[in-house]
Design a protein around this motif. Structure first.
Motif, PDB file in Angstrom:
ATOM      1  N   ALA A 219       0.834  -1.202   0.000  1.00 21.88           N
ATOM      2  CA  ALA A 219       0.000   0.000   0.000  1.00 21.88           C
ATOM      3  C   ALA A 219       0.870   1.255   0.000  1.00 21.88           C
ATOM      4  O   ALA A 219       0.559   2.232  -0.696  1.00 21.88           O
ATOM      5  CB  ALA A 219      -0.924  -0.008   1.214  1.00 21.88           C
ATOM      6  N   ILE A 220       1.951   1.251   0.752  1.00 23.62           N
ATOM      7  CA  ILE A 220       2.846   2.411   0.799  1.00 23.62           C
ATOM      8  C   ILE A 220       3.406   2.697  -0.591  1.00 23.62           C
ATOM      9  O   ILE A 220       3.433   3.860  -1.043  1.00 23.62           O
ATOM     10  CB  ILE A 220       3.971   2.181   1.816  1.00 23.62           C
ATOM     11  CG1 ILE A 220       3.422   2.294   3.239  1.00 23.62           C
ATOM     12  CG2 ILE A 220       5.113   3.172   1.612  1.00 23.62           C
ATOM     13  CD1 ILE A 220       4.408   1.939   4.325  1.00 23.62           C
ATOM     14  N   LYS A 221       3.850   1.663  -1.298  1.00 26.34           N
ATOM     15  CA  LYS A 221       4.392   1.870  -2.649  1.00 26.34           C
ATOM     16  C   LYS A 221       3.335   2.435  -3.599  1.00 26.34           C
ATOM     17  O   LYS A 221       3.618   3.311  -4.418  1.00 26.34           O
ATOM     18  CB  LYS A 221       4.930   0.549  -3.190  1.00 26.34           C
ATOM     19  CG  LYS A 221       6.165   0.049  -2.452  1.00 26.34           C
ATOM     20  CD  LYS A 221       6.632  -1.296  -3.000  1.00 26.34           C
ATOM     21  CE  LYS A 221       7.851  -1.787  -2.232  1.00 26.34           C
ATOM     22  NZ  LYS A 221       8.309  -3.124  -2.698  1.00 26.34           N
ATOM     23  N   LEU A 222       2.097   1.945  -3.481  1.00 29.27           N
ATOM     24  CA  LEU A 222       1.022   2.434  -4.340  1.00 29.27           C
ATOM     25  C   LEU A 222       0.687   3.896  -4.021  1.00 29.27           C
ATOM     26  O   LEU A 222       0.505   4.710  -4.935  1.00 29.27           O
ATOM     27  CB  LEU A 222      -0.214   1.550  -4.173  1.00 29.27           C
ATOM     28  CG  LEU A 222      -0.094   0.140  -4.741  1.00 29.27           C
ATOM     29  CD1 LEU A 222      -1.169  -0.773  -4.163  1.00 29.27           C
ATOM     30  CD2 LEU A 222      -0.192   0.162  -6.269  1.00 29.27           C
ATOM     31  N   HIS A 223       0.621   4.231  -2.748  1.00 28.78           N
ATOM     32  CA  HIS A 223       0.296   5.614  -2.373  1.00 28.78           C
ATOM     33  C   HIS A 223       1.449   6.563  -2.720  1.00 28.78           C
ATOM     34  O   HIS A 223       1.204   7.732  -3.071  1.00 28.78           O
ATOM     35  CB  HIS A 223      -0.052   5.702  -0.895  1.00 28.78           C
ATOM     36  CG  HIS A 223      -1.341   5.031  -0.539  1.00 28.78           C
ATOM     37  ND1 HIS A 223      -2.512   5.259  -1.231  1.00 28.78           N
ATOM     38  CD2 HIS A 223      -1.647   4.131   0.435  1.00 28.78           C
ATOM     39  CE1 HIS A 223      -3.484   4.545  -0.693  1.00 28.78           C
ATOM     40  NE2 HIS A 223      -2.991   3.845   0.307  1.00 28.78           N
ATOM     41  N   GLU A 224       2.682   6.086  -2.630  1.00 24.13           N
ATOM     42  CA  GLU A 224       3.821   6.916  -3.048  1.00 24.13           C
ATOM     43  C   GLU A 224       3.757   7.196  -4.547  1.00 24.13           C
ATOM     44  O   GLU A 224       4.045   8.322  -4.995  1.00 24.13           O
ATOM     45  CB  GLU A 224       5.134   6.224  -2.684  1.00 24.13           C
ATOM     46  CG  GLU A 224       5.449   6.264  -1.194  1.00 24.13           C
ATOM     47  CD  GLU A 224       6.697   5.492  -0.825  1.00 24.13           C
ATOM     48  OE1 GLU A 224       7.246   5.742   0.273  1.00 24.13           O
ATOM     49  OE2 GLU A 224       7.127   4.625  -1.633  1.00 24.13           O
ATOM     50  N   ARG A 225       3.379   6.195  -5.325  1.00 29.63           N
ATOM     51  CA  ARG A 225       3.227   6.408  -6.776  1.00 29.63           C
ATOM     52  C   ARG A 225       2.073   7.377  -7.045  1.00 29.63           C
ATOM     53  O   ARG A 225       2.174   8.241  -7.926  1.00 29.63           O
ATOM     54  CB  ARG A 225       2.967   5.061  -7.466  1.00 29.63           C
ATOM     55  CG  ARG A 225       2.996   5.136  -8.963  1.00 29.63           C
ATOM     56  CD  ARG A 225       4.396   5.355  -9.489  1.00 29.63           C
ATOM     57  NE  ARG A 225       4.391   5.531 -10.943  1.00 29.63           N
ATOM     58  CZ  ARG A 225       4.453   6.710 -11.536  1.00 29.63           C
ATOM     59  NH1 ARG A 225       4.510   7.812 -10.824  1.00 29.63           N
ATOM     60  NH2 ARG A 225       4.458   6.796 -12.863  1.00 29.63           N
TER      61      ARG A 225
END
Length: 411
Positions: A219-225
């Motif tokens: 989720a962190i990687k998706l929200h960072e993108r």
């Protein structure tokens, strides 16, 4: 009649439009301590999302419904019969699934047929649109499938559909849809990692299974993108969601930085709603860390903003938080006033479950006040008795013998 719509009929319901304006949040009154979803543009004609349950709905389902009492009794009985109580913290186990079922509505088997038909219709539309070169319509069909699975709590199926939506958005170089996909996938990873608490209190869990940690990291990687490509409204949602993920993983400093960035952005946008969410999240984070000096001004500011926005649910929740803060500070009188204020607002807006819980807190606070007064009275009485006893002992003591006369001086 098969109940299916042709691709052309479905396409008419999903018209193409170029610009739908800035990013909007899906909820009219977003809650603090909860992931923020992005509203798809109106041109996508996506199915309506089920409203996120209010805190009052969580409380009524989990604490005061007859079914909840029965299930809790079964769970408590089973808890004494297992060797490893952590099974109840893992949503993959039968015990953990049963605990989380307290907060879910019982599905209607008769409604499954229409649901499957709609999913099939949208898949047919996506396939035929791809063959016809209507990539925008294909993307919209995949997104609609994702929303329908979200409404059923089927997050893995929804993630697959959103992944297909993302792939098409990248193919056609549609940054707005790409941002929407990252948000939808990130929120679903969060929901799967940390199912909604039956108390309605906060995002996260006391203990995270390895699978939940992996999901939160995804989720962190998706929200960072999402943060990298979103407009201002989308960046606010991404920062808030990143703060919640970091907090759930135990990175309190990282969570605070994201919520502070979200607050600065909301101030730049002159968004009272955004400021209310960001400052409320900062207050909740500080309260969990035991930083009462930081938590109080944040929660008080959140309360003022909630009042100005007419968000009664947030106002009740803020009063409750202030009550717990005061209790932690040892100020029972202040805690009682806050809990009574929460009960008054809950009664005004008909939040019956929250009203019952607030009244419980009122009773505890009154009991604490009474107990403190009783112990102070006892202490005063003991001190008075000790002083009286000392005086009586002094009065009853024999008079001291007179000092002997001095001897006559030698001549």
């Amino acid at each position: 009649m098969t109940g299916k719509l042709s691709a052309a009929q479905l396409a008419e319901r999903l018209p193409d439009e170029a610009d739908d304006g800035p990013t909007q949040l899906a909820d009219r009154y977003p809650q603090i301590d909860a992931p923020l979803r992005i509203e798809p543009p109106p041109s996508m004609k996506a199915p309506a999302r089920n409203d996120a349950p209010s805190r009052d709905a969580h409380i009524r389902r989990s604490a005061f419904a007859p079914a909840a009492a029965t299930i809790k009794g079964d769970v408590l009985k089973a808890l004494g019969a297992v060797d490893d109580p952590t099974k109840f913290l893992d949503p993959r186990t039968a015990e953990g699934s049963k605990l989380r079922s307290l907060d879910r509505a019982v599905p209607d088997p008769a409604a499954r047929g229409p649901f499957d038909t709609k999913i099939s219709n949208f898949r047919h539309l996506a396939f035929s649109s791809r063959r016809a070169g209507r990539r925008e319509t294909e993307a919209q069909a995949y997104f609609s499938i994702g929303v329908m699975h979200d409404n059923e709590g089927q997050f893995d199926e929804a993630l697959r559909a959103y992944g297909q939506f993302l792939a098409v958005a990248r193919d056609v170089d549609d940054v707005e849809k790409e941002a929407l996909a990252y948000n939808a996938m990130g929120v679903d990873e969060m929901a799967a990692a940390c199912p909604a608490k039956t108390t309605g209190e906060g995002f996260g869990a006391a203990a995270l299974a390895d699978q939940s940690v992996e999901r939160l990291e995804k989720a962190i990687k998706l929200h960072e993108r999402h943060l990298e490509i979103a407009d201002a409204g989308g960046r606010f949602a991404a920062l808030t969601n990143l703060g919640l993920c970091r907090g759930a993983l135990g990175d309190a400093d990282g969570a605070a930085r994201h919520h502070q960035d979200a607050l600065r952005l909301a101030i730049e946008l002159e968004s009272s709603s955004g400021q209310s969410i960001a400052v409320g999240n900062l207050g909740s984070l500080a309260l969990r860390r035991g930083d009462l000096a930081t938590a109080r001004p944040c929660v008080e500011q959140h309360l003022q903003l909630a009042r100005s926005l007419g968000d009664a649910g947030a106002e009740v929740h803020a009063h409750l938080k202030l009550g717990h803060l005061a209790a932690a500070e040892g100020d029972d009188g202040r805690a009682l006033a806050a809990f009574e204020a929460a009960a008054a607002v809950a009664e005004q807006v008909g939040e019956i479950g929250t009203l019952k819980r607030a009244n419980c807190y009122v009773g505890v606070a009154r009991g604490s006040l009474t107990m403190d007064a009783m112990f102070r009275g006892l202490a005063d009485r003991v001190r008075a008795d000790e002083a009286r006893w000392a005086a009586e002992a002094a009065a009853d003591a024999p008079a001291p013998a007179p000092a002997p006369a001095p001897a006559p001086a030698a001549e």
